[in-house]
Design a protein around this motif. Structure first.
Motif, PDB file in Angstrom:
ATOM      1  N   TYR A 148     -18.742 -44.516  -6.209  1.00  0.00           N
ATOM      2  CA  TYR A 148     -19.262 -42.961  -6.553  1.00  0.00           C
ATOM      3  C   TYR A 148     -20.005 -42.111  -5.751  1.00  0.00           C
ATOM      4  N   LEU A 152     -22.990 -40.894  -5.813  1.00  0.00           N
ATOM      5  CA  LEU A 152     -23.526 -39.740  -6.287  1.00  0.00           C
ATOM      6  C   LEU A 152     -25.004 -39.633  -5.784  1.00  0.00           C
ATOM      7  N   THR A 191     -29.222 -33.609 -10.025  1.00  0.00           N
ATOM      8  CA  THR A 191     -28.751 -33.646 -11.212  1.00  0.00           C
ATOM      9  C   THR A 191     -27.570 -33.759 -11.291  1.00  0.00           C
ATOM     10  N   VAL A 192     -26.973 -34.024 -12.324  1.00  0.00           N
ATOM     11  CA  VAL A 192     -25.482 -33.948 -12.439  1.00  0.00           C
ATOM     12  C   VAL A 192     -24.556 -32.636 -12.009  1.00  0.00           C
ATOM     13  N   ASN A 196     -25.193 -32.228  -8.318  1.00  0.00           N
ATOM     14  CA  ASN A 196     -23.963 -32.862  -7.715  1.00  0.00           C
ATOM     15  C   ASN A 196     -22.652 -32.205  -7.611  1.00  0.00           C
ATOM     16  N   ARG A 254     -30.354 -36.785 -14.455  1.00  0.00           N
ATOM     17  CA  ARG A 254     -30.436 -37.344 -13.352  1.00  0.00           C
ATOM     18  C   ARG A 254     -29.131 -38.516 -13.226  1.00  0.00           C
ATOM     19  N   THR A 255     -28.692 -38.742 -11.933  1.00  0.00           N
ATOM     20  CA  THR A 255     -27.236 -39.569 -12.110  1.00  0.00           C
ATOM     21  C   THR A 255     -27.754 -41.069 -12.383  1.00  0.00           C
ATOM     22  N   GLN A 272     -20.916 -41.861 -14.704  1.00  0.00           N
ATOM     23  CA  GLN A 272     -21.022 -41.485 -13.104  1.00  0.00           C
ATOM     24  C   GLN A 272     -19.737 -41.150 -12.682  1.00  0.00           C
ATOM     25  N   VAL A 313     -18.658 -37.776 -13.290  1.00  0.00           N
ATOM     26  CA  VAL A 313     -19.464 -36.905 -12.446  1.00  0.00           C
ATOM     27  C   VAL A 313     -18.449 -36.629 -11.066  1.00  0.00           C
TER      28      VAL A 313
END
Lengths: 312, 362, 274
Positions: free
Chosen positions: B91, B93, B98-99, B102, B137-138, B146, B149
């Protein structure tokens, strides 16, 4: 044509690699300049100084001389020029070696069980114990030496306690002895033993310990035959980390040895102070550096061998 | 789905290392990936599928050959100049964002205005149903979240092509099934070309419009899932996708698009396509579910000895040894009324369904 | 690791070794007892170190009003701030240049040079600097603080370098690939992805460098010009005379700074660990 484009592309990749290497050197160079100016370069200058002639009031005269190196081991009688072994220096070397060795052994005897203790705590509290080991490491070495002094001096807490308990009637003279130096060095360098031993111990697979017990080994046997061989790299690293600074110690013997019980570090300082013999001081420094380098080399060779054993 | 080519890979090879340490990861690969299709690169680990993906993304450069995107060569562009985005296997990330941050990152880097970024991020959050978690937060969201996202982040800059590097491998079975459907939905809604890498043949068959089977740096076969399953061109493909029986047969007669063969039992059988053979022998593949057992010796193509009967819920597998020593598996679907009709130790005839014999090129 | 076996007594525990727990606890007592004694006596109102005469802050007041202590504190802080700042910047660059790269020729030379201050005994470096700076002083007649700042910067570099490098090596490389994939050029990728992730390492390195510089005795003792005493060299100088609890007060203050920074780095590591 295919071959041609392959050549182009590998040229492209080689160029990219060269660019990265250039970038890496550019990034590292400023640090290297500072380090050469104020760490490595001065060592070379000092090496040169060890082959110069001592000035009358400190400093040097720019004339080649091996007198500095000569004086490391030998003494020339002021009156009749007879040459003899420099007893004073040898006894200081001997004290340095002996105290460093004893310090290392004591630190290992205390540090190994401590590292084991921390490694066998629950994961959640392990970091806290480790933190407790690192706090003294972060605090001033001089202050910690002071603290030891407070404890062992004649009116200090140990003597006071022993006297009020009636064990002794006179305070024991501990301060300004070799024992005080050894104790002080053990105290200040103990974290340097605990941390690397713990680092090895943390990776220890306790299923192997279980297997040892399963195969009828007693606790002592498991310790000697399973645990110690597996954490040996950490033990060796810890011993090196304690032995090297002990050998070059300056502050601890100065404070706890009271100026009478010198170690190499203090002998070197003397040549730049009262002794005023810079070439001898430089030669002594280089000599100390060489001993340390040999110890480090042995360590590196040893750890590479250990790595090979693990790999094969 | 239009027929215009999105990504064209022309004779691409990738060699890692030099001289004696050289490893060929890709060996003269050519592929056309059409605009708007869900294309899968399928193969075992180390077959070069991920390397090919990284070449398209721009993380590696081809040793030979070139890659075109909509007719323009992109082989030597850095990744940040390619309108291509990747969903990483891990991923990747950004843990310090934050989501929403990202998802907005790519847009911000492209210099999009704040308003546009915010509105696209909102749109993407809706698309992957993550509106409620925009400010998390991821590391505070689950693996499946995840994954969404990562998808939203890669889709936000509206890439021409989305690359997915085994994105479902970290999820458990149930989530994976759900995400497979989700991915298809996203691809339909966005119309973006998806290039999907997996080693899971079932995943590849269910999700792809077309797939390429890869092995040892080469593309062995490209086609629609049905085509690949029913007509594997080579032994590796037949073996890697589904279960297969392999047999040697003798060539009797080649017509324009059919071939007459003689099985080891001496019975004739016909197969689709023309075989090429030097010494009169051809290798064939037969799917176990396209065969049945019979007691009628005349109807049987093959005959053998049942070693083992394995019951597996929906099917029963019969492990059979042929007179020549070859093993053969017959799979039949279980029905409510069928009892233990066949038992180990019996001799049985095997009927191959028409069209089930596939001639292999190797 | 700890299982239910070891929490119950009388049952066999794989982890137990006879006497180890006692030695370990004794070790912790030994590590902290002298420090505690020192701190306690800094609050003693009497001059006699042997007995407790009641709580007092008089030694702190005495230290505070001592102009020599004030000057030394100021010099300590000036040198430590500058040295740790420079060392951290240089170490960050060097760490970027030596990690996460294909091995290249000369890389080992860089490693050796960067780590050299950790391997050479301090007294050796100290006298080498004394010799060199003596020559430079004679040639240039410059006698300012730059000598101290330069030498502190040099020996702080490895201390700043190690945590930064560890942090860099622990970082997920694909994050930067992801940034590049999302249209960030190398500078943007460094600013927005690498640096924010590297911060804990940089902070830890800077704080370690600061403490190491603040605590240094040996090199400072040999490099300083008259009137350039830092707190530790001032304290060492005081040893020649009678020791008053004033020294204990200064030590306690320094201890507090070190402990706070250590705690900070510890929490930093825990928050961003894994």
């Amino acid at each position: 044509m295919a071959d041609n484009s392959q050549r182009n592309d590998s040229v492209f990749e080689a160029a990219a690699h060269r660019a990265r290497v250039r970038r890496n050197w550019l990034l590292s160079t400023p640090a290297l300049i500072i380090l050469v100016l104020a760490a490595s370069g001065p060592l070379l200058v000092m090496l040169a100084y060890s082959f110069l002639q001592a000035g009358d009031y400190g400093g040097v005269e720019y004339r080649f001389s091996t007198e500095g190196w000569f004086q490391v081991f030998l003494a020339r009688d002021i009156f009749d020029d007879t040459v003899s072994v420099a007893d004073a220096h040898l006894s200081i070397f001997w004290r340095s070696a002996r105290l460093s060795f004893l310090t290392t052994v004591t630190a290992l005897a205390l540090g190994f069980p401590t590292a084991y203790f921390i490694a066998t705590r629950p994961r959640s509290s392990r970091n806290l114990w480790l933190f407790l080991v690192t706090v003294p490491f972060w605090t001033n070495l001089l202050i910690r030496t002071f603290a030891i002094m407070e404890v062992i001096k004649n009116q200090g807490i140990v003597n006071t306690l022993l006297m009020s308990a009636g064990v002794i009637s006179e305070p024991i003279q501990m301060l300004y002895t070799d024992f005080a130096i050894m104790l002080g060095m053990t105290y200040v360098y103990l974290p340097l033993m605990i941390l690397p031993v713990y680092a090895s111990m943390e990776k220890l697979d306790f299923r192997l310990v279980e297997a040892g017990y399963d195969l009828y080994a007693t606790r002592i046997k498991v310790l000697w035959r399973v645990i110690i061989p597996l954490v040996k790299p950490g033990i060796v690293a810890g011993c090196i980390l304690v032995f090297i600074p002990s050998l070059g110690a300056y502050v601890t013997p100065r404070v706890l040895g009271g100026g009478r019980n010198l170690m190499i570090g203090n002998l070197i300082e003397l040549q730049f102070g009262q002794g005023s013999n810079w070439p001898l001081g430089a030669a002594l420094s280089i000599f100390l550096l060489l001993v340390v380098m040999v110890a480090l080399l042995l360590y590196v060779r040893n750890s590479q061998k250990a790595n090979n054993i693990v790999r094969h | 789905m239009s027929d215009s080519v999105s990504v064209a890979i022309h004779g691409v090879s990738k060699v890692f290392g030099h001289d004696r340490n050289a490893v060929t990861a890709l060996d003269d690969v050519s592929l056309d990936i059409r605009e708007g299709e869900f294309f899968t690169l399928l193969g075992p680990s180390g077959c070069g599928k991920t390397t090919l993906l990284r070449l398209i993304a721009g993380f590696e450069h081809p040793t030979r050959g070139h890659i075109d995107l909509h007719g323009e060569e992109i082989s030597h562009l850095p990744p940040y100049r390619r309108p291509v985005n990747t969903v990483f296997q891990s991923y990747a990330l950004f843990p310090h964002m934050t989501v929403a941050e990202n998802i907005g990152f790519g847009l911000e880097m492209q210099g999009k205005s704040k308003e546009e970024t915010t509105s696209t991020v909102g749109e993407m959050l809706r698309l992957v149903q993550m509106e409620d978690l925009a400010d998390r937060r991821t590391d505070q969201i689950s693996g499946g979240q995840q994954q969404r996202v990562a998808l939203a982040r890669a889709l936000a800059p509206r890439p021409r092509v989305l690359l997915l590097d085994e994105p479902l491998s970290a999820l458990d079975y149930k989530l994976r099934k759900g995400m497979q459907i989700e991915l298809k939905r996203l691809q339909n809604e966005t119309g973006i070309t998806f290039i999907f890498v997996t080693h899971d043949q079932e995943e590849a068959l269910t999700m792809s419009d077309r797939l390429a089977v890869m092995s040892q740096g080469k593309v062995l076969q490209v086609g629609a899932p049905r085509e690949i399953y029913a007509h594997p061109a080579v032994r590796f493909v037949a073996d890697f996708i589904g279960d297969t029986n392999f047999l040697d047969a003798e060539l009797l007669e080649i017509e324009r698009d059919r071939t007459e063969l003689k099985l080891p039992s001496g019975k004739p059988v016909s197969a689709r396509g023309a075989a090429r053979s030097v010494d009169g022998k051809v290798h064939i593949a037969v799917r176990p579910e396209q065969t049945t057992l019979t007691r009628d010796a005349d109807a049987a193509h093959l005959e053998g000895h049942i070693d083992n009967v394995v019951y597996s819920g929906t099917d029963t597998h019969y492990h059979i040894t042929l007179p020549g020593g070859e093993s053969f598996v017959v799979r039949t679907q279980n029905r409510g009324d069928s009892g233990d009709e066949w038992q180990a130790g019996q001799t049985a005839g095997i009927v191959i369904e028409p069209g089930a014999v596939q001639i292999l090129a190797d | 690791m700890e299982n239910s076996l070891s929490t119950r007594r009388n049952q066999f525990s794989v982890f137990k070794q006879p006497g180890f727990t006692i030695i370990a606890l004794a070790c912790f007592i030994v590590l902290y007892m002298p420090i505690v004694v020192l701190v306690v006596y800094s609050f003693n109102s009497g001059t006699s170190p042997a007995k407790w005469d009641g709580f007092s802050l008089q030694w702190y007041a005495a230290a505070w009003n001592n102009s020599a202590v004030k000057t030394a504190t100021l010099i300590s802080i000036i040198v430590a701030c500058q040295a740790s700042l420079y060392a951290t910047i240089l170490a960050t660059m060097a760490a970027m240049g030596t990690t996460r790269t294909r091995p290249y020729r000369g890389q080992n030379v860089i490693y050796a040079l960067v780590n050299q201050p950790l391997m050479v005994p301090e007294i050796v470096t100290a006298v080498a600097l004394l010799i060199c700076f003596a020559v430079i002083k004679e040639l240039t007649d410059y006698r300012g603080l730059a000598y101290l700042v330069l030498s502190h910067t040099a020996f702080c570099i490895p201390f700043a370098y190690l945590p930064i490098r560890a942090r860099l090596e622990g970082m997920d490389r694909t994050l930067e690939l992801a940034a590049a994939d999302l249209y960030a050029n190398s500078w943007q990728s460094f600013r927005r992805v690498t640096l924010p992730q590297l911060w804990p390492g940089i902070l830890a390195g800077a704080m370690l460098a600061f403490v190491i510089s603040l605590d240094d005795v040996v090199i400072t003792e040999f490099v300083k010009a008259p009137g350039q005493d830092t707190l530790p060299t001032y304290m060492l100088g005081q040893l020649r005379r009678a020791i008053t609890p004033e020294i204990n007060a200064i030590s306690t203050a320094l201890l507090l700074i070190s402990a706070i920074l250590a705690l900070f780095v510890f929490l930093l590591g825990r928050k961003h660990g894994n």
